[in-house]
Design a protein around this motif. Sequence first.
Motif, PDB file in Angstrom:
ATOM      1  N   LEU A 138      36.584-106.271   6.883  1.00 14.43           N
ATOM      2  CA  LEU A 138      37.197-107.218   5.920  1.00 14.43           C
ATOM      3  C   LEU A 138      38.381-107.475   6.402  1.00 14.43           C
ATOM      4  O   LEU A 138      39.298-106.554   6.903  1.00 14.43           O
ATOM      5  N   TYR A 139      38.882-108.714   6.787  1.00 19.62           N
ATOM      6  CA  TYR A 139      40.463-109.347   7.394  1.00 19.62           C
ATOM      7  C   TYR A 139      41.030-109.952   6.378  1.00 19.62           C
ATOM      8  O   TYR A 139      40.667-110.776   5.536  1.00 19.62           O
ATOM      9  N   GLN A 140      42.514-109.855   6.424  1.00 17.37           N
ATOM     10  CA  GLN A 140      43.347-110.688   6.026  1.00 17.37           C
ATOM     11  C   GLN A 140      44.154-111.310   7.120  1.00 17.37           C
ATOM     12  O   GLN A 140      44.638-110.682   7.960  1.00 17.37           O
ATOM     13  N   LEU A 141      44.139-112.660   7.336  1.00 16.74           N
ATOM     14  CA  LEU A 141      44.865-113.305   8.343  1.00 16.74           C
ATOM     15  C   LEU A 141      45.948-114.276   7.842  1.00 16.74           C
ATOM     16  O   LEU A 141      45.900-114.925   6.566  1.00 16.74           O
ATOM     17  N   THR A 142      46.981-114.303   8.581  1.00 22.14           N
ATOM     18  CA  THR A 142      48.093-115.483   8.328  1.00 22.14           C
ATOM     19  C   THR A 142      47.559-117.050   8.619  1.00 22.14           C
ATOM     20  O   THR A 142      46.608-117.049   9.426  1.00 22.14           O
ATOM     21  N   PRO A 143      48.064-118.008   8.276  1.00 24.59           N
ATOM     22  CA  PRO A 143      47.917-119.243   8.486  1.00 24.59           C
ATOM     23  C   PRO A 143      47.653-119.628   9.899  1.00 24.59           C
ATOM     24  O   PRO A 143      46.752-120.304  10.672  1.00 24.59           O
ATOM     25  N   ASP A 144      48.211-118.897  10.922  1.00 20.56           N
ATOM     26  CA  ASP A 144      48.101-119.117  12.237  1.00 20.56           C
ATOM     27  C   ASP A 144      47.529-117.958  13.041  1.00 20.56           C
ATOM     28  O   ASP A 144      47.136-117.585  14.169  1.00 20.56           O
ATOM     29  N   LEU A 145      46.315-117.378  12.015  1.00 18.04           N
ATOM     30  CA  LEU A 145      45.371-116.568  12.916  1.00 18.04           C
ATOM     31  C   LEU A 145      45.719-115.141  13.107  1.00 18.04           C
ATOM     32  O   LEU A 145      45.280-114.388  13.936  1.00 18.04           O
ATOM     33  N   GLN A 146      46.864-114.741  12.769  1.00 17.98           N
ATOM     34  CA  GLN A 146      47.250-113.462  13.139  1.00 17.98           C
ATOM     35  C   GLN A 146      46.822-112.371  12.080  1.00 17.98           C
ATOM     36  O   GLN A 146      46.893-112.715  10.808  1.00 17.98           O
ATOM     37  N   VAL A 147      46.235-111.239  12.398  1.00 17.92           N
ATOM     38  CA  VAL A 147      45.736-110.302  11.582  1.00 17.92           C
ATOM     39  C   VAL A 147      46.542-109.510  10.830  1.00 17.92           C
ATOM     40  O   VAL A 147      47.636-109.125  11.436  1.00 17.92           O
ATOM     41  N   ARG A 148      46.612-109.583   9.422  1.00 15.23           N
ATOM     42  CA  ARG A 148      47.407-109.037   8.656  1.00 15.23           C
ATOM     43  C   ARG A 148      47.124-107.687   8.006  1.00 15.23           C
ATOM     44  O   ARG A 148      48.190-107.064   7.995  1.00 15.23           O
ATOM     45  N   SER A 149      46.031-107.628   7.886  1.00 14.27           N
ATOM     46  CA  SER A 149      45.444-106.348   7.341  1.00 14.27           C
ATOM     47  C   SER A 149      43.817-106.413   7.542  1.00 14.27           C
ATOM     48  O   SER A 149      43.144-107.586   7.713  1.00 14.27           O
ATOM     49  N   LEU A 175      45.596-109.338  -3.186  1.00 12.29           N
ATOM     50  CA  LEU A 175      45.784-110.450  -2.424  1.00 12.29           C
ATOM     51  C   LEU A 175      46.773-110.320  -1.417  1.00 12.29           C
ATOM     52  O   LEU A 175      46.709-111.005  -0.346  1.00 12.29           O
ATOM     53  N   SER A 176      47.807-109.627  -1.485  1.00 13.86           N
ATOM     54  CA  SER A 176      48.846-109.445  -0.766  1.00 13.86           C
ATOM     55  C   SER A 176      48.370-108.371   0.487  1.00 13.86           C
ATOM     56  O   SER A 176      48.949-108.489   1.684  1.00 13.86           O
ATOM     57  N   ASN A 177      47.707-107.468   0.107  1.00 12.05           N
ATOM     58  CA  ASN A 177      47.402-106.352   1.021  1.00 12.05           C
ATOM     59  C   ASN A 177      45.950-105.994   0.786  1.00 12.05           C
ATOM     60  O   ASN A 177      45.827-105.060  -0.281  1.00 12.05           O
ATOM     61  N   ILE A 178      44.874-106.222   1.409  1.00 12.73           N
ATOM     62  CA  ILE A 178      43.394-105.993   1.101  1.00 12.73           C
ATOM     63  C   ILE A 178      43.359-104.488   1.228  1.00 12.73           C
ATOM     64  O   ILE A 178      42.369-104.047   0.745  1.00 12.73           O
ATOM     65  N   SER A 179      43.980-103.718   1.965  1.00 11.44           N
ATOM     66  CA  SER A 179      44.030-102.303   2.071  1.00 11.44           C
ATOM     67  C   SER A 179      44.100-101.662   0.412  1.00 11.44           C
ATOM     68  O   SER A 179      43.658-100.512   0.522  1.00 11.44           O
ATOM     69  N   THR A 180      44.704-102.330  -0.400  1.00  7.42           N
ATOM     70  CA  THR A 180      45.130-101.934  -1.741  1.00  7.42           C
ATOM     71  C   THR A 180      43.962-102.218  -2.652  1.00  7.42           C
ATOM     72  O   THR A 180      43.682-103.343  -2.711  1.00  7.42           O
TER      73      THR A 180
END
Length: 1888
Positions: A54-65, A133-138
């Motif tokens: 499961l991934y969370q990415l910024t609008p410019d496709l940088q992986v955030r979580s 929604l801010s950090n999918i690890s939580t």
Amino acid sequence: MLLLPLLLMPLLLPSQLQSADTSLQWAELEGAPLSHLLLDPGAGLLYVGGVDHLYQLTPDLQVRSHVRTGPHLDSPDCLPPIVPQDCPSATRTHNHNKLLLLEPGEKHAQGAEPGSLIVCGSLYQGICDKRSLSNISTLIYQTSNPVDTQYVAANDPRVSTVGVVISSRERGGDGVLRLLLVGRGYTSRGPGDIPPITTRRLHPVTPPRRAFSTEEELGKLVVGSYSEYNNHFVKAVAHGDHVYFLFSRRDMWHRKEYRTYASRLCAADRSFYSYVEAPLLCHGGYNLAQGAWLGEHSGDPALFVVMAAGQASTPVATGRSALCIYKMAELDAVLRHAQEVCYTEGGRGLSGQDEAYIEYAVSSKCLKLPKDSLSEYPCGGEHTPNPIASALPVQATPTFTSTTQLTAVTTVTESGHTIAFLGDKKGRLHKVLVRPDTSGVLYGSVLVDGGGSVSADLLLDGEQRHVYVLTSSRLSKVPISSCDSQTDCQSCLSIRDPYCGWCVLEGRCSRKHECRRHPQPNHWLRSFEPTNGCVTVQSVTPANQSREEQTQVTLTVIQLPALTVAESLSCVFGLLPPLPAVVMGTSITCQSPAPELLPLMPSESDHMTLPVSLMFGHVTITTGNITFYDCGAVSRLNQNSQCVQCVTSVWRCNWCPLDQLCTNNHSCPNQHIILNHRDSTDSSCPIVFGLQSSALVPLGLSTTVVLRGRNLDLYTDEADYECVVEIQGVQFNLTAAVRRERDNTYTFTCNTHQFRVSVSHLQYSAPVFLRRGQRRIDTSPGLRLQLYDCSAGQSDCSQCRAVPPEYGCVWCPGSPAPSCVYNQSCGDAPADTCPPPQITQVLPVSGPLEGGVKVTITGSNLGMSYQDVVGGVTVAGVQCPPQPEGYQISTRVVCELQPSGKQREGPVLVSVGTTLPGRSSQVFTYQDPKLLDLVPGKGPVSGGTRLTIRGRQLLTGQTTDLSAFLGPQPCIIVDEVSDSTLVCQTGSSAPGDVLVRVFFGKAERTVPNMRFRYLDDPVITDAVPAESFYAGGRVVMVTGSNLDAVQKPLISVWVEPVEVERVKRRRRLALLSARQQLVFNSTMATVSERCSILSFSQMTCPTPAVTPDVKVRGVWFQLDNVRIHFESIKGRSFTYFPNPQFFPLNREAPDVPYRFKAGGVIAVEGLDLTRAMDRQEVKARLGDGQCEVKTLDSTHLYCEPPEVQPISTDDSSELPSLKVFMGNLQADLGLVQYDSDSLLPPVPLAAQIGLGAGAAVIILSVLVIILMYRRKSKQALRDYKKVLLQLETLEINVGDQCRKEFTDLMTEMMDLSSDVGGPGLPLLDYRTYAERVFFPGQQAAPLSRQLDLPESRRLTVEQGLHQLSNLLNNRLFLTRFIHTLEAQQSFSQRDRGYVASLLTLALHDKLEFFTEVMKSLLQDLVQLYVDKNPKLMLRRTETVVEKMLTNWMSICLYSFLKDVAGEPLYMLYRAIKYQVDKGPVDAVTGKAKRTLNDSHLLREDIDYSTITLTVMVKNGVEVQPCPVKVLDTDTITQVKDKILDQVYRGAPFSQRPAADSLDLEWRSGQAGHLTLSDDDVTAVVQGRWKRLNTLQHYKVPDGATVALIPRCQSSGVGVNQVFQTGEKTPMLEGEEDEGLRLWHLVKSSEDPEIPKHRKSSLRERERAKAIPEIYLTRLLSMKGTLQKFVDDVFVAILSTKRPPPIAVRFFFDFLDDMAEKHGIDDPETVHIWKTNSLPLRFWVNILKNPQFVLDVQVSDSIDAVLSVIAQTFIDSCTTSEHKVGRDSPVNKLLYAREIPRYKQLVERYYCDIHSAASGCYQEMNSTLTELSGSLTSEMNNLVALHELYKYINKYYDQIIMSLDEDSSGQKMQLAYRLQQVAALVENKVTDL
């Protein structure tokens, strides 16, 4: 993670489509295939769900979580939490993301509550989590112990799940109720009762409520059959006050085809009363939705659906697909109409046709409610019918079609235009403009990911500038348009992108809203409008002007945008500073630049074109062109004719002749001017226009040149004229004398001059012109002198005389040598004729007798023309016609050789004219080449065979004349041809023999008596092993066919240096798929080894050696022209491993010899010894001896050397060294030294004597013991051998007999199989089958009876029985009824079975209900037995439910019997019957000679023989003879049965006439007709015994003619037959009257009248019982013969190759559940339950009574055999060990060897069902529904109900009391309803 801007993206698209996009970005993610993409519109963050990730990415496709969600221990058959001990099928399972949704937050007085991310996977029955929604690890919510109401998503990765979150106000409160509506497909494993659409609670969740759970008040879509309504969901959306689901499934109402449906539900409807669906029709056969989007079209909401055409009638999508658009208003109208019609019109429209109906197999139906029902209840109510389906589809015409499967769609509206973005299966994104009429046009395509399909989740970013595209392993960000990358108006408009347009005054390609003045006309020009063009300069006035002038330039411009008063434009010429422009309408005027500012003219041009740009500030609005010319450059560039070029140029130039000046002015400095031809028709340039003398000028001779000119009057000065001749860059100036002629032309005579120049060819062209002073006079184009030299290139007389006569060249014979000269230069008389021809070479010097080859003759004086040699060439005395195309003057003649008729030789002669002929020094030979043989004589059809043709004189003609052919195909000559051999390589051809031909020119020769055979290409089916090490030499054994057709078999390896591989990998574009085909290039090398062909089907190939610094890219077999890749044979590639390592024998001191003691083995140590090697392939040598390899593992090799130390093979050492050979690998492991005996210390003499004496005593003692032992053991051995011999003889005899019997039987069965395969299998219809199974042995079963009632009572009774039927459909009543009956003392076991069967008939149309009641009663039964002895459950049929189970199994397995088990059962029956009938059968006792049952064995030795009767059979009007084999000991009835068997072969038994109704007539001669019968006056009577008549009795001979005739009347006493359920039971009749006993073959021994003194003693009786061992051979023979058929039946019943019947799986699951529920963990108990419920209860019954299924007659003798087989089946199903001993029954002994094998079959059958998918309840329900409908029509349930009522009547009071005692029964008024039934059925007075 890889984030790459795409710099290059080639597309395989039509050229008009957009090709590439440089701003594409992507992120490579783990978790392929990625399935879901979600965008949080508020934060702009992206969420991606895939397999285990499961991934969370910024609008410019940088992986955030990044979170891992799997794999975890799970099984779809088990419910979470998973405990390995309780779930043996659990394995580490991947977690596929099934739902990824956004739960919005909530704003309230206390603050804002953040939303959450809903994540559901396929693990743990599809449970869901909530994450931050801010950090999918939580994790916000996760359950560790989910309950069954929390199973949300499908547990199968292939089954779809969709969802939508909705919010509403809580009932009776102010809080927000958030719900999740989920649509999911049907899964066969796991909980099977989850409806297709369910409502799940999200918020608020207060205990005991749980998140994601279904609750009673939340509603679900109730369906009757989960498996039939297996919806494949595509999309769920909320729109307005409704929620819509899009799915596809089989149309269960109409044509059973797959269709796409849209369904709707009121968002506030918690009970699903408002559920309605309608089919979506996309014209063109597009029926399966793949993706959808709710967007807008022309301002109205619309559903955009991409549909694919299904493959035939399956849910499999093909590539053919389309986009269809459905307006939501139209969809709602169809759904509303369906609701209205179903509410108020009973589902029928105005036409009377069904327009709406109730779907999902529920009991509701369309009604006729008041007309305002829909407006009153728009979301339905409890009283309205549901779920409703529209029969009318919503129709659409495809907007866009594709041959590649479309998978995704999203839309956007831009400037009022709807644009659809479509993803496809090949990773492309298509851009389609949707017009207002819903037609579409494709305007662009982008390849996003060549390696993956586009996921259905296609999303636009918040600014609607990019599309996020999800593919298998990549998330890409694709710009929706490429406006910014277009730099000019033309490219902006040419891309035809609806987003783009040219913003004129801003000078950029932009979207409409980005152009500030876009509302004003001509300021923003749309790209997609076909009428739009750029702002264009229509004309420039003047279009060209002299660079010397400065003028006003006017530009006429189209589509010029309007400016404000304060704004202005400017003109820019080239790169010069801007000049102000004056705008007047569409004309713009500006001053041209000053001449001095213009750029310099190009040196080779007389003009230049400058762009003139119209500028608004720094923005170029449009550009035109203006040309500046230079007249001076016109004349400068044309020195030969300056004046002519000046006045004829396209520019307005004039010529000043006196000034030698070309000018744009209209005046000259010296007054005289020649105007441009445009301005004047008189072009009077001074010019030299020709030569008066000859243009041919011989070199070396004084020659005068005379020129002619005109218009020279202009020149009045005194300057002189000069002739100028330019030769090889040097000018020769010759003074010219001028004379004016009468016609005003001038003649210029140049001074005489002798021109000299060295030339290699005959002539040289030299320009000539006239000069007056410094002025060059124009010369006409092409005015030149032709200087020539006769001697240049004319080397002989013929060449000289061939020069054209105008040149005046002659062949001068003077000194110092004859030569070709100008005629005036020859001092002697020129030669009139030439010398004879000279021949220097002839090629070839041989040719075939037939001629046809070209002969080339070279020399000199070979004629001046081709005509000179025509008819003048002979070769070896034979005319050789010259060929014009090969002739060269004087030097070469090519002629075609003519046939000679015989071998001859001679010179070549060439004659020219009357001169003597030229004669060659070479001798030409006519030869007759011969072909002798060829090798090899065969090769593959693909060619590549090097064919050697042997012969004589093969070098006839030139090698270019040689060609070889195999049939019509050329054979390419590859080597130098010798006189005796020619080698060619075969091409491809068809298989067969072909003629070998060689052509020598046109002469053809063939190989006599031999043909080349083209064989099918070699085929390789196997090649082992598939590994080698680098050193190679490992032998690959290749198996195939036609391998011996190959001449040169090779195994080849493609290798590439590792460095090259690294460079290539670095350079490889990220676009290219990893699966790309390998392209071999020049950096690769090949290594090969020759293979050895062993035979037609085998060859061996040693693997080539490769170096460790290369990478192996491919291995293949090159078989001549056939290439077979190793991967295509084995399905995997050939692997090379590093070489194995060997360590020296003495690792510590390698130079010291290894000490070895004889008799042991040598242990060799190493590494990876078995990685690419087997023990059999390894060879080890010790010196000159073999060291036999005994063991090989990865680290050790053990070999056994010779007993004596071998001799060394190395001169450098006396000790042998150990060498190990593995293929090409050879390892020298060091020297070996044997330990010598001489090294041991000597034994003293005294010790030797002592040892000898002791040994002698011991040996004597041993000998005495051995002698005594041998005497005893020999006797035992003799006895043992005797028994062994007898047993072996018995086995051999039985074996031989079995084989013979089996062969006969198989011949008979083969004849039968053609009948059985089709309608010949005599299966009973379902009604008869049910009757025999439900009511065995009953004459008048309820199925075959009608209701026997007086007509006056019939209607009332039938009404009562229908009410009884309704009452029986009440579970409480039915269970109370059964329990009450079973509690009664007088309710017998027979009654229980009868009532169970009656209930089965009564409830046959509601088998689902019947099954549920049966399960409920069985649960009670289990509870009863668990408290006592659980193993005894279901052993007998003691209760109603046990008989119900028997009947239930019989119903459910009827189709299995019909389709699978029926045929082998029938074949077994026929095999038994055939075998039994081959031997004598006693008609009275039923005992047979051939049987499996020792108690039915006819033990007496009966003399009998087989005879063949010719039976006359009437076939229509014809009477045909039919041979029938019978026994002479058969009774007449047995003979009749056998005749009927033969005549009615394959016909059902019930359709045959009975033997009793026919007489057997023996016809002997013309008049002799004798009727035979079992008993007549001729019967033999002995005492009290009367013997039945046989054929032997009547002395009927072999071959006798008989006929069956209808019986007129009963004829005497005999063995009559009573047919009862197809059985034949002999009964003794007539003996009572006469006091006689009947017998046939043996007299019955059980005779009570025999006196005691005649009875055998007890001991004799025991001995008689022990006799069966003597007859064991007969039983064994019968068993061996029938073995195959018994196996076939058992395998058909117990095979797991096909899925077991659903009923078996369902019931076994139920038993497993019961065991688990009651804590029974003993597997034996469950095994016994299963055995008692299926094999014992059903299959044994069928095996013993095939007449239950088949329309056949089972006699006693057949029944006896079937009983043994059935008992064997029972023994095979028991868990107890099958032990046999001396006292075991014979039938157990017979199958002692087979029973363990059958036990394994049973255990595997049970195990496979247990381990297969559980949860087949829905499938079972569907099957039961189908069975209820298909079979019930044959059931007579009124009679059954009437019979049941008899039991109600019998126990009426007890039943009423039982119903009254039950509180639930009282509520339902069950007793009252039964009283109503009683009143109707028999006018019973009740308490009503």
